[in-house]
Design a protein around this motif. Structure first.
Motif, short mmCIF file in Angstrom:
data_model
loop_
_atom_site.label_atom_id
_atom_site.label_comp_id
_atom_site.label_asym_id
_atom_site.label_seq_id
_atom_site.Cartn_x
_atom_site.Cartn_y
_atom_site.Cartn_z
N GLU A 62 -81.99 23.22 44.55
CA GLU A 62 -81.77 21.90 43.94
C GLU A 62 -82.93 21.55 43.01
N ARG A 66 -82.55 20.64 39.03
CA ARG A 66 -83.09 19.41 38.45
C ARG A 66 -83.96 19.72 37.24
N ARG A 107 -72.48 20.83 43.83
CA ARG A 107 -73.90 20.49 43.94
C ARG A 107 -74.49 20.16 42.58
N ALA A 110 -73.29 16.77 41.37
CA ALA A 110 -73.96 15.66 42.05
C ALA A 110 -75.35 15.42 41.46
N ILE A 111 -76.08 16.51 41.19
CA ILE A 111 -77.42 16.37 40.63
C ILE A 111 -77.35 15.82 39.21
N SER A 113 -75.05 13.93 37.92
CA SER A 113 -74.67 12.52 38.01
C SER A 113 -75.88 11.67 38.41
N GLU A 114 -76.65 12.17 39.37
CA GLU A 114 -77.85 11.46 39.82
C GLU A 114 -78.85 11.26 38.68
N LEU A 115 -78.96 12.28 37.82
CA LEU A 115 -79.92 12.23 36.71
C LEU A 115 -79.36 11.55 35.46
N GLY A 116 -78.08 11.27 35.47
CA GLY A 116 -77.46 10.64 34.31
C GLY A 116 -77.36 11.57 33.11
N GLY A 165 -70.56 14.28 34.32
CA GLY A 165 -71.71 15.14 34.54
C GLY A 165 -71.44 16.62 34.37
#
Length: 208
Positions: A62, A66, A107, A110-111, A113-116, A165
């Motif tokens: 992960e 990122r 996965r 999700a990452i 989306s989290e980071l935009g 995303g």
């Protein structure tokens, strides 16, 4: 030889990650193919734009994903200047992430989306082709652990169509090494071309 199909060559950094070699290859126009976060950072420090890096490999962490999507998470931020590189915070995401499985796609989504941000991805296809090489370096048969079975690709893309995303770009395939005969490549290309046509009918157009 590849000019008629407008191919773009990417050097496999795992073959030799020496940054001077990477700089030379980049100066000749090569992109970089990496299979770890460390290789990705070496490619970037050698002057390869993130857009020219393809991140493949079956074991992406992960933290690596990122850093691949947002330079603020790069582990070389403090050392970039020493290599003559700018602050990686604004370097942007990698050009392509090659996805090995539907769980990895979830996965990465999700990452992202989290980071935009948006992850441009290719799906790795298992074409069920025997490369007629050593069993330990065979990667494209149905019983191998790599990629998604060709017959399942369309359904995976249908399920993830329009998910924020994610941006589908194309397909990835690797059948093994060394491959001593041409015929397995011909078979694999045949599988891929048929799959590309099927995906186009379903509205999933590939650019890579």
């Amino acid at each position: 030889g590849f000019a008629p199909i407008h191919a773009h060559l990417h050097y496999a950094v795992k073959a030799c990650p020496n940054t001077n070699l990477l700089k030379l290859l980049r100066s000749l126009g090569a992109g970089m193919d990496v299979v770890s976060g460390g290789e990705m950072e070496r490619a970037w420090l050698a002057g390869t734009p993130m857009s020219e890096i393809v991140f493949a490999g079956v074991g992406k962490t992960e933290a690596e994903v990122r850093a691949a999507l947002d330079g603020r998470f790069s582990p070389v931020s403090a050392d970039a200047a020493r290599f003559g590189a700018p602050d990686p915070a604004n370097r942007g995401p990698v050009g392509i992430i090659n996805i090995e499985s539907e769980s990895e796609l979830a996965r990465v989504a999700a990452i992202a989306s989290e980071l935009g941000t948006t992850a441009r991805f290719c799906l790795r296809v298992n074409p069920n082709v025997d490369p007629k090489t050593h069993e330990y370096t065979t990667t494209g048969k149905k019983e191998n652990k790599f990629g998604i079975d060709a017959i399942e690709i369309a359904a995976v893309l249908d399920r993830w169509r329009g998910v924020p995303g994610l941006e589908f770009h194309g397909l990835h395939v690797h059948i093994g090494s060394p491959v001593p005969e041409v015929q397995p490549f011909v078979e694999a290309v045949g599988v891929m071309l048929a799959l590309i046509d099927d995906l186009a009918v379903r509205g999933h157009h590939t650019s890579t």
